[in-house]
Write a protein that holds these residues in place. Structure first.
Motif, PDB file in Angstrom:
ATOM      1  N   PRO A   1       0.825  -1.214   0.000  1.00  0.00           N
ATOM      2  CA  PRO A   1       0.000   0.000   0.000  1.00  0.00           C
ATOM      3  C   PRO A   1       0.860   1.266   0.000  1.00  0.00           C
ATOM      4  O   PRO A   1       2.024   1.242   0.425  1.00  0.00           O
ATOM      5  CB  PRO A   1      -0.793  -0.118   1.306  1.00  0.00           C
ATOM      6  N   VAL A   2       0.289   2.346  -0.457  1.00  0.00           N
ATOM      7  CA  VAL A   2       0.985   3.630  -0.442  1.00  0.00           C
ATOM      8  C   VAL A   2       1.228   4.035   1.013  1.00  0.00           C
ATOM      9  O   VAL A   2       0.343   3.922   1.863  1.00  0.00           O
ATOM     10  CB  VAL A   2       0.149   4.708  -1.166  1.00  0.00           C
ATOM     11  N   TYR A   3       2.431   4.504   1.285  1.00  0.00           N
ATOM     12  CA  TYR A   3       2.792   4.827   2.667  1.00  0.00           C
ATOM     13  C   TYR A   3       3.748   6.005   2.671  1.00  0.00           C
ATOM     14  O   TYR A   3       4.653   6.100   1.835  1.00  0.00           O
ATOM     15  CB  TYR A   3       3.460   3.611   3.336  1.00  0.00           C
ATOM     16  N   SER A   4       3.537   6.912   3.624  1.00  0.00           N
ATOM     17  CA  SER A   4       4.423   8.069   3.769  1.00  0.00           C
ATOM     18  C   SER A   4       5.192   7.930   5.076  1.00  0.00           C
ATOM     19  O   SER A   4       4.618   8.103   6.168  1.00  0.00           O
ATOM     20  CB  SER A   4       3.603   9.368   3.771  1.00  0.00           C
ATOM     21  N   PRO A   5       6.494   7.601   5.019  1.00  0.00           N
ATOM     22  CA  PRO A   5       7.278   7.418   6.244  1.00  0.00           C
ATOM     23  C   PRO A   5       7.348   8.693   7.065  1.00  0.00           C
ATOM     24  O   PRO A   5       7.357   9.812   6.535  1.00  0.00           O
ATOM     25  CB  PRO A   5       8.665   7.026   5.713  1.00  0.00           C
ATOM     26  N   SER A   6       7.412   8.514   8.378  1.00  0.00           N
ATOM     27  CA  SER A   6       7.576   9.647   9.288  1.00  0.00           C
ATOM     28  C   SER A   6       9.020  10.133   9.256  1.00  0.00           C
ATOM     29  O   SER A   6       9.890   9.508   8.644  1.00  0.00           O
ATOM     30  CB  SER A   6       7.199   9.233  10.714  1.00  0.00           C
ATOM     31  N   THR A   7       9.282  11.244   9.929  1.00  0.00           N
ATOM     32  CA  THR A   7      10.648  11.778   9.979  1.00  0.00           C
ATOM     33  C   THR A   7      11.603  10.778  10.616  1.00  0.00           C
ATOM     34  O   THR A   7      12.732  10.574  10.125  1.00  0.00           O
ATOM     35  CB  THR A   7      10.668  13.092  10.787  1.00  0.00           C
TER      36      THR A   7
END
Length: 311
Positions: free
Chosen positions: A227-233
């Motif tokens: 799935p599309v995922y946006s990693p955290s800092t």
């Protein structure tokens, strides 16, 4: 329960570790024929020890996204280093078969480990994964067409006993057999990779260029299956450090070591990795470091020490 309560049980193992470490230090400072090889392996071990902690920090992200992004960061880091040394022509001239072999070896090993930590825990997966020095020695013995010695067989047995002890708290019906199999598969993959590299005739740095192929392949799998995922800092920080340290610099050091010394010999220093890795997991509170995992790691270390001994 504190580690102090287990000193009587692990005292003999500590003496073995100190004896081996003392011998390595004397060899390194004496400039002996294997000093360079041992220094290369020691550097790789220190960086590899950070891998379980970094992987745990980033494991909420999809595994192939983590592998692909960290591999491409490692590739970029390696390319800039080659550009600085004016070695870009050598960097891009690695044979395609070698690129593929190294990419599959590194990505397979790390993909199995990332999958294992989500099922059996980072500390437990760390112990299982460091069966690879035992597998490496066993493979080297088979390639040399001789059976392992009794001492080496004892070391192999200790390695598997260590895994059993580390996983014993989960054996009341909670043991994830697939997670264990994933961890063992990662260990075997890296052992095969190390033996293959020790037999290779390519004398250049192949890790950096191979990370490019590995990164593109892993991201391709990510976009198709995950799935599309946006990693955290924090996750991006861990991914970047993975790409530069364990993926790039550590594997370059190991790659050089495997081409300068025998696979069985250099594995003797690998015993430090699970110990340091577990200490980092505990220090940052990233894994459930229990009595069982500590004792299991010590058995695995003893197994690596014994199995690396030869006549």
């Amino acid at each position: 329960m504190t580690l102090a309560k287990y000193r009587p049980q692990i005292h003999i193992t500590h003496l073995l570790l100190l004896k081996r470490l003392n011998a390595w230090v004397r060899l390194s400072f004496s400039g002996g024929p294997n000093a360079k090889t041992y220094v290369l392996v020691a550097g790789a071990v220190v960086l590899w020890a950070s891998w379980p902690a970094l992987a745990t920090m980033a494991h909420s992200a999809p595994p192939f996204l983590v592998l692909g992004a960290s591999a491409l960061i490692g590739f970029l880091f390696s390319f800039l280093a080659a550009l600085r040394k004016r070695e870009t022509r050598v960097f891009v001239s690695v044979p395609a078969k070698t690129l593929a072999f190294v990419a599959v070896g590194l990505m397979g090993n790390n993909a199995f480990y990332l999958a294992a930590i989500t099922r059996i825990g980072p500390a437990e997966a760390n112990v299982v994964h460091y069966l690879w020095p035992v597998f490496l020695v066993l493979l080297a013995s088979l390639l040399n067409r001789h059976l392992p010695s009794q001492l080496q067989m004892l070391g192999i047995a200790c390695g598997f006993i260590g895994v059993t002890v580390a996983l014993s708290p989960q054996m009341n019906g909670e043991l994830d057999a697939i997670g264990v199999l994933l961890g063992v598969s990662g260990a075997l993959t890296f052992a095969i990779y190390s033996v293959g590299r020790s037999l290779a005739n390519v004398e250049t740095n192949v890790v950096g260029p191979s990370l490019g192929l590995a990164g593109v392949s892993a991201l391709g799998v990510h976009f198709i299956l995950e799935p599309v995922y946006s990693p955290s800092t924090v996750e991006w920080f861990a991914i970047a450090l993975m790409g530069i340290g364990p993926f790039t610099v550590a594997n370059v050091l190991w790659d050089k070591a495997t081409r300068e010394g025998s696979a069985a010999t250099i594995s003797s220093l690998a015993f430090l990795t699970p110990l340091v890795a577990m200490a980092l997991l505990a220090a940052f509170g990233l894994g459930n470091v229990t009595t069982a995992t500590v004792v299991g790691a010590l058995f695995a270390i003893t197994g690596a020490l014994l199995s690396s001994r030869s006549k």
